[in-house]
Design an enzyme around this catalytic site. Structure first.
Site, mmCIF file in Angstrom:
data_model
loop_
_atom_site.group_PDB
_atom_site.id
_atom_site.type_symbol
_atom_site.label_atom_id
_atom_site.label_comp_id
_atom_site.label_asym_id
_atom_site.label_seq_id
_atom_site.Cartn_x
_atom_site.Cartn_y
_atom_site.Cartn_z
ATOM 1 N N ALA A 77 38.862 39.709 30.784
ATOM 2 C CA ALA A 77 39.565 38.688 29.794
ATOM 3 C C ALA A 77 40.786 39.555 29.413
ATOM 4 O O ALA A 77 42.021 38.731 29.029
ATOM 5 C CB ALA A 77 38.691 38.270 28.772
ATOM 6 N N ASP A 137 50.924 44.632 35.834
ATOM 7 C CA ASP A 137 50.419 45.904 36.451
ATOM 8 C C ASP A 137 51.394 47.011 36.963
ATOM 9 O O ASP A 137 51.241 48.239 37.341
ATOM 10 C CB ASP A 137 49.556 45.406 37.645
ATOM 11 C CG ASP A 137 48.280 44.640 37.220
ATOM 12 O OD1 ASP A 137 47.963 44.846 36.349
ATOM 13 O OD2 ASP A 137 47.734 43.802 38.259
ATOM 14 N N GLU A 196 49.092 39.518 47.379
ATOM 15 C CA GLU A 196 48.418 39.985 46.382
ATOM 16 C C GLU A 196 48.903 39.446 45.076
ATOM 17 O O GLU A 196 49.913 40.018 44.587
ATOM 18 C CB GLU A 196 48.360 41.708 46.565
ATOM 19 C CG GLU A 196 47.968 42.132 47.478
ATOM 20 C CD GLU A 196 47.811 43.477 47.563
ATOM 21 O OE1 GLU A 196 47.608 44.300 46.526
ATOM 22 O OE2 GLU A 196 47.811 44.232 48.661
ATOM 23 N N GLU A 244 56.195 45.828 79.599
ATOM 24 C CA GLU A 244 56.135 45.847 80.788
ATOM 25 C C GLU A 244 57.008 47.066 81.133
ATOM 26 O O GLU A 244 56.803 47.862 82.353
ATOM 27 C CB GLU A 244 56.997 44.599 81.191
ATOM 28 C CG GLU A 244 56.094 43.326 80.850
ATOM 29 C CD GLU A 244 56.542 42.556 79.608
ATOM 30 O OE1 GLU A 244 56.440 41.587 79.502
ATOM 31 O OE2 GLU A 244 56.838 43.540 78.613
ATOM 32 N N GLY A 254 48.029 36.999 41.123
ATOM 33 C CA GLY A 254 46.831 36.513 40.178
ATOM 34 C C GLY A 254 46.213 35.049 40.698
ATOM 35 O O GLY A 254 46.756 34.400 41.568
ATOM 36 N N SER A 300 41.750 45.262 35.302
ATOM 37 C CA SER A 300 41.174 44.905 36.762
ATOM 38 C C SER A 300 41.208 46.354 37.475
ATOM 39 O O SER A 300 40.670 46.170 38.924
ATOM 40 C CB SER A 300 41.999 44.059 37.484
ATOM 41 O OG SER A 300 43.677 44.473 37.642
ATOM 42 N N THR A 351 38.069 38.399 39.000
ATOM 43 C CA THR A 351 38.943 39.185 39.546
ATOM 44 C C THR A 351 39.500 40.260 38.165
ATOM 45 O O THR A 351 40.235 41.301 38.592
ATOM 46 C CB THR A 351 40.160 38.530 39.796
ATOM 47 O OG1 THR A 351 40.877 37.764 38.766
ATOM 48 C CG2 THR A 351 39.622 37.535 41.121
ATOM 49 N N ALA A 352 39.179 40.144 36.993
ATOM 50 C CA ALA A 352 39.877 40.922 36.013
ATOM 51 C C ALA A 352 38.855 40.398 34.805
ATOM 52 O O ALA A 352 38.670 39.496 34.612
ATOM 53 C CB ALA A 352 41.149 40.869 35.659
#
Length: 361
Positions: free
Chosen positions: A158, A194, A292, A46, A294, A162, A155-156
């Site tokens: 074994a 990771d 984010e 404003e 597992g 990934s 997703t990955a």
């Protein structure tokens, strides 16, 4: 109001923990002032619009996406500024869910003889600030879980490999999700495997905005306090918080030296109490919490009823039966126990498909 909403979105990556707000001032059939909130501590939408309008704000109609504030925070009340400018009418998309404001800004304007109308394009206004609204109403953030999977829902591999399931375009899209969030949350298993930075790698230029984005708070859920002090998520510039349960004096000292905020929390069903963690994040002024992680933590958040939105990137390849799935959900044995999901949007991002969905609790 549509213009005001577009202006509000220009603060998508920079207003945290404040809401994104846009304002348009109209005199007759002419727009005489526009503004949006850019960053916490700076003037509200404003004020920018009133400055642009100048004397033309007198008796004008003001369109604003959120109720003008009526309390002294980092800046003076916007309702007082509108009254001082002698505007004639204020059209508000939605009431402010902040208990400090809700209804009082509207009351102050009406007491000053200004016509106030509420509810124009309210759904669109709420969609811009899901996290702020949830934190104000429930004391905890809006939780968005991001996952990437193959066409067969993996997703990955074994082995845990990934990188990378999705295309560069999808990863750029994820960076924008991170940039709009107040916190990025992950689990210790992801940190151990990771060693991610969990930061925003885009700048103002790549985001197409005027000011640099705010680096979100990085959050690790680490029951036994095993996070290495040398981990990228600890060493990267910015704030980091670790939630843990089991004491480890040596590790605690190492992490405190690195400036980590440490929070001991209780257990629920043998794991960190996720509800307690979300309440703490709410007190940290976290509006949108981007997750984010597992499959185990993702499943736990889902079963706890804490996931508000899922963003799933589906890549056009097959990873096989031995690869890891999206959610670890032990105990689901019957079709009647399925978790219902409402798909909100599906669109192509580079080579991949982005699915936006919400659990139906």
């Amino acid at each position: 109001m549509a213009i005001a909403l577009r202006l509000a979105r220009r603060g998508l990556y920079t207003t945290q923990p404040n809401p994104r707000v846009g304002c348009v001032i109209v005199q007759g059939d002419q727009v005489v002032g526009e503004g949006f909130h850019r960053r916490a501590g700076e003037p509200h939408a404003e004020i920018h619009a009133l400055k642009a309008a100048g004397d033309r704000a007198k008796n004008a109609t003001v369109y604003v996406t959120l109720e003008p504030c009526s309390h002294h925070g980092r800046t003076p009340p916007c309702s007082d500024a509108l009254i001082s400018a002698h505007v004639g009418r204020v059209v508000i998309a939605m009431k402010d869910p902040n208990p400090q404001v809700s209804g009082s800004g509207i009351a102050r304007l009406r007491e000053a003889g200004i016509q106030v109308d509420i509810g124009l394009m309210q759904a669109e206004a709420e969609a811009i600030n899901p996290g702020f609204i949830k934190r104000m109403r429930m004391g905890r953030p809006w939780v968005r879980v991001k996952m990437a999977m193959s066409l067969d829902g993996r997703t990955a591999m074994a082995s845990g490999e990934s990188k990378w399931i999705t295309s560069e375009a999808a990863r750029f899209d994820v960076q924008k999700l991170r940039a709009r969030s107040c916190a990025i949350l992950t689990g210790m298993n992801t940190v151990a495997h990771d060693d991610p930075s969990m930061n925003v790698r885009l700048n103002a230029e790549t985001l197409g905005i005027e000011v640099e984005p705010v680096q979100p708070l990085r959050v690790v859920l680490d029951t036994n306090l095993r996070t290495p002090a040398a981990a990228k998520i600890v060493q990267h510039a910015g704030k980091i918080a670790i939630f843990y349960h089991k004491e480890n004096a040596h590790k605690k000292s190492q992490l405190q030296i690195e400036g980590v905020f440490l929070h001991k929390v209780g257990l629920q069903n043998g794991q960190l109490d996720l509800n307690q963690i979300m309440q703490v994040l709410g007190k940290y002024d976290v509006n949108e919490c981007h997750v984010e992680c597992g499959s185990k933590l993702a499943g736990s958040l889902l079963q706890a009823g804490l996931v508000d939105e899922m963003i799933i990137y589906m890549a056009p390849h097959i990873m096989g039966a031995n690869a890891c799935g999206l959610f670890q959900l032990p105990g689901l044995k019957k079709m009647s126990e399925r978790i219902q999901i409402e798909i909100k949007d599906i669109r192509k991002i580079g080579e991949d498909w982005r699915i936006t969905a919400a659990p139906v609790y």
